[in-house]
Design an enzyme around this catalytic site. Structure first.
Site, PDB file in Angstrom:
ATOM      1  N   ASN A 176       0.669  -0.993   0.088  1.00 42.90           N
ATOM      2  CA  ASN A 176      -0.119   0.006  -0.189  1.00 42.90           C
ATOM      3  C   ASN A 176       0.717   1.284  -0.151  1.00 42.90           C
ATOM      4  O   ASN A 176       0.368   2.148   0.499  1.00 42.90           O
ATOM      5  CB  ASN A 176      -0.970   0.148   1.189  1.00 42.90           C
ATOM      6  CG  ASN A 176      -1.881  -1.151   1.086  1.00 42.90           C
ATOM      7  OD1 ASN A 176      -1.989  -1.874   0.278  1.00 42.90           O
ATOM      8  ND2 ASN A 176      -2.677  -1.330   2.230  1.00 42.90           N
ATOM      9  N   TYR A 178       3.716   2.181   1.533  1.00 39.46           N
ATOM     10  CA  TYR A 178       4.512   2.777   2.556  1.00 39.46           C
ATOM     11  C   TYR A 178       6.022   2.611   2.528  1.00 39.46           C
ATOM     12  O   TYR A 178       6.162   1.899   1.534  1.00 39.46           O
ATOM     13  CB  TYR A 178       3.793   2.064   3.988  1.00 39.46           C
ATOM     14  CG  TYR A 178       2.223   2.658   3.968  1.00 39.46           C
ATOM     15  CD1 TYR A 178       2.221   3.782   4.167  1.00 39.46           C
ATOM     16  CD2 TYR A 178       0.952   1.984   4.001  1.00 39.46           C
ATOM     17  CE1 TYR A 178       0.671   4.694   4.177  1.00 39.46           C
ATOM     18  CE2 TYR A 178      -0.078   2.484   4.066  1.00 39.46           C
ATOM     19  CZ  TYR A 178      -0.304   3.612   4.122  1.00 39.46           C
ATOM     20  OH  TYR A 178      -1.532   4.237   4.186  1.00 39.46           O
TER      21      TYR A 178
HETATM   22  C1  LIG Z   1     -10.931   1.614   6.933  1.00 40.73           C
HETATM   23  C2  LIG Z   1      -9.811   0.845   6.347  1.00 40.73           C
HETATM   24  C3  LIG Z   1      -8.359   0.762   6.877  1.00 40.73           C
HETATM   25  C4  LIG Z   1      -7.409  -0.063   6.449  1.00 40.73           C
HETATM   26  N1  LIG Z   1      -6.244  -0.038   7.055  1.00 40.73           N
HETATM   27  C5  LIG Z   1      -5.434  -0.786   6.711  1.00 40.73           C
HETATM   28  C6  LIG Z   1      -4.238  -1.090   7.299  1.00 40.73           C
HETATM   29  O1  LIG Z   1      -3.942  -0.640   8.625  1.00 40.73           O
HETATM   30  N2  LIG Z   1      -3.252  -1.885   6.902  1.00 40.73           N
HETATM   31  C7  LIG Z   1      -3.343  -2.373   5.803  1.00 40.73           C
HETATM   32  O2  LIG Z   1      -2.431  -3.178   5.322  1.00 40.73           O
HETATM   33  N3  LIG Z   1      -4.400  -2.203   4.905  1.00 40.73           N
HETATM   34  C8  LIG Z   1      -5.533  -1.650   5.501  1.00 40.73           C
HETATM   35  N4  LIG Z   1      -6.495  -1.454   4.698  1.00 40.73           N
HETATM   36  C9  LIG Z   1      -6.800  -2.258   3.434  1.00 40.73           C
HETATM   37  C10 LIG Z   1      -7.604  -3.581   3.922  1.00 40.73           C
HETATM   38  O3  LIG Z   1      -6.846  -4.404   4.835  1.00 40.73           O
HETATM   39  C11 LIG Z   1      -8.158  -4.414   2.607  1.00 40.73           C
HETATM   40  O4  LIG Z   1      -7.188  -4.748   1.912  1.00 40.73           O
HETATM   41  C12 LIG Z   1      -8.950  -3.597   1.572  1.00 40.73           C
HETATM   42  O5  LIG Z   1      -9.736  -3.017   2.755  1.00 40.73           O
HETATM   43  C13 LIG Z   1      -9.494  -4.644   0.654  1.00 40.73           C
HETATM   44  O6  LIG Z   1     -10.152  -5.668   1.223  1.00 40.73           O
HETATM   45  P1  LIG Z   1     -11.908  -5.501   1.271  1.00 40.73           P
HETATM   46  O7  LIG Z   1     -12.469  -5.236   0.198  1.00 40.73           O
HETATM   47  O8  LIG Z   1     -11.957  -7.176   2.014  1.00 40.73           O
HETATM   48  O9  LIG Z   1     -12.281  -4.497   2.401  1.00 40.73           O
HETATM   49  C14 LIG Z   1      -7.693  -0.716   5.449  1.00 40.73           C
HETATM   50  C15 LIG Z   1      -8.872  -0.540   4.453  1.00 40.73           C
HETATM   51  C16 LIG Z   1     -10.024  -0.049   5.001  1.00 40.73           C
HETATM   52  C17 LIG Z   1     -11.251   0.165   4.277  1.00 40.73           C
END
Ligand SMILES: Cc1cc2nc3c(=O)[nH]c(=O)nc-3n(C[C@H](O)[C@H](O)[C@H](O)COP(=O)(O)O)c2cc1C
Length: 358
Positions: A176, A178
């Site tokens: 992502n 970082y």
């Molecule tokens: C509110 C929110 C916070 C997130 N925080 C993180 C995080 O702290 N670390 C990370 O690797 N990804 C983070 N993500 C990404 C999620 O882990 C995930 O990869 C993304 O939401 C896609 O999966 P989903 O379609 O099941 O939501 C975040 C996503 C959302 C929506």
């Protein structure tokens, strides 16, 4: 009938009763970087997950880039996390800590006016979320070679702190956009020393961090998260497949608990991502794969049935459904996540999503 998602699996030393993983989710509810009792309630509500991956957690003050994110660099934070791991364990859960350094995705407001650090002095497009609102990103300062061992040591110490706080392991956040992802890609890494240029050099920092963290935890308690097709945080690479296939081949030698892949998301495709398909990654990596990104129960079952992954992580669904494992089991309707309460705020939209009444 036991579905594939509900079947048990061993990831390294972690015995999971099911393959439904709570994805790491930043919720920005830890004022002064210290975890709270509300967080203990939130995580323990989700303890039936095969594995809880904590929200991204800065390893050092330098690694901070968002307000109210909980850290793991001091004793007060360790003790506060201890309450959370105890609460999750009392509910028979398993929990790993996601180790985070944001690199350039930060702002001087978090660093007493000092610049954020990065592999190279390249400014991301976009805005930082600061304690006083959105502000344009600044051009970061390139880390000098002599500082890099200190970054590796910060990861090592944070892993030690995570074990002291009672976590069952750690996940190294290299996804992502970082810091570790910034080192991997040539859009953000234009260094001319041993940490830039060739594939080997760009992968070096992550491999050094992985080695250090394994020395602390043992490989069976370490996972790594990558987003090979990601464009989030203004990421780009001239040939992502080359760097990620190289990296996965190298990581195959470490016998990690798991590798965690964020699939291409809609936003990545809109931003012209060079998508690397799961079969390419599956071939390159010898070990357990968790996948994440837009999965629901049907797609999750399918990816396991196709043999493309060993477990599936759910992000937004876990925000809204603390009992996601049970809901999938009973094909129960799902609560809908409310995006207005994702980041910051109080117990609303955090610990008040109801369980399925049956
Ligand atoms: C509110 C929110 C916070 C997130 N925080 C993180 C995080 O702290 N670390 C990370 O690797 N990804 C983070 N993500 C990404 C999620 O882990 C995930 O990869 C993304 O939401 C896609 O999966 P989903 O379609 O099941 O939501 C975040 C996503 C959302 C929506």
């Amino acid at each position: 009938m036991t579905t594939l998602l509900h079947s048990s699996i061993k990831l390294g030393t972690l015995h999971l009763p099911n393959r439904i993983i709570m994805a790491p989710l930043t919720r920005m509810r830890a004022p002064e970087s210290v975890p709270t009792d509300l967080m203990a309630t939130y995580y323990s509500q989700r303890a039936s997950a095969g594995l809880i991956i904590s929200e991204a957690t800065p390893i050092s003050p330098q690694g901070v880039g968002y307000p109210a994110t909980p850290g793991i660099w001091n004793q007060q934070q360790i003790e506060a996390w201890q309450k959370i791991t105890t609460a999750a364990h009392e509910k028979k859960g398993r929990m790993v800590l996601q180790l985070w350094h944001v690199g350039r995705i930060s702002h001087p407001d978090f660093h007493d006016g000092d610049l954020p650090v990065a592999p190279s002095a390249i400014m991301p497009n976009g805005q930082a979320i600061t304690p006083t609102g959105m502000k344009p990103f600044v051009t970061p300062r390139a880390l000098v070679l002599e500082e890099i061992p200190g970054i590796v040591e910060d990861y090592r110490q944070a892993a030690k702190n995570a074990l002291a706080a009672g976590f069952d392991g750690v996940e190294i956040h290299s996804a992502n956009g970082y810091l570790l992802d910034q080192f991997l890609r040539d859009g953000t890494n234009q260094r001319t020393d041993n940490y830039g240029g060739s594939l080997e050099n760009r992968a070096r920092l992550l491999l050094e961090v992985t080695t250090a963290v394994i020395e602390v935890c043992g490989a069976g308690r370490v996972g790594i998260r990558l987003s090979p097709s990601g464009t989030f945080n203004d990421m780009a690479d001239s040939n992502p497949e080359a760097i990620f296939v190289y990296l996965l081949t190298e990581l195959s030698h470490f016998n990690l608990a798991y590798l965690h892949i964020v699939d291409a998301l809609e936003g990545d495709i809109r931003h012209g991502a060079k998508v690397i398909t799961l079969d390419v990654l599956r071939k390159a990596y010898k070990g357990n794969l968790i996948v994440c990104g837009g999965y629901n129960q049907v797609r999750g079952e399918a990816v396991l049935a196709e043999g493309m992954a060993d477990a599936v992580a759910f992000g937004q669904l876990y925000i809204a459904n603390p009992d996601l494992v049970e809901r999938f089991q009973h094909h129960a309707p799902l609560n809908v996540p409310d995006a207005t309460t994702f980041y910051g705020g109080d117990e609303r939209g955090y610990i008040d999503y109801p369980n399925f009444a049956g």
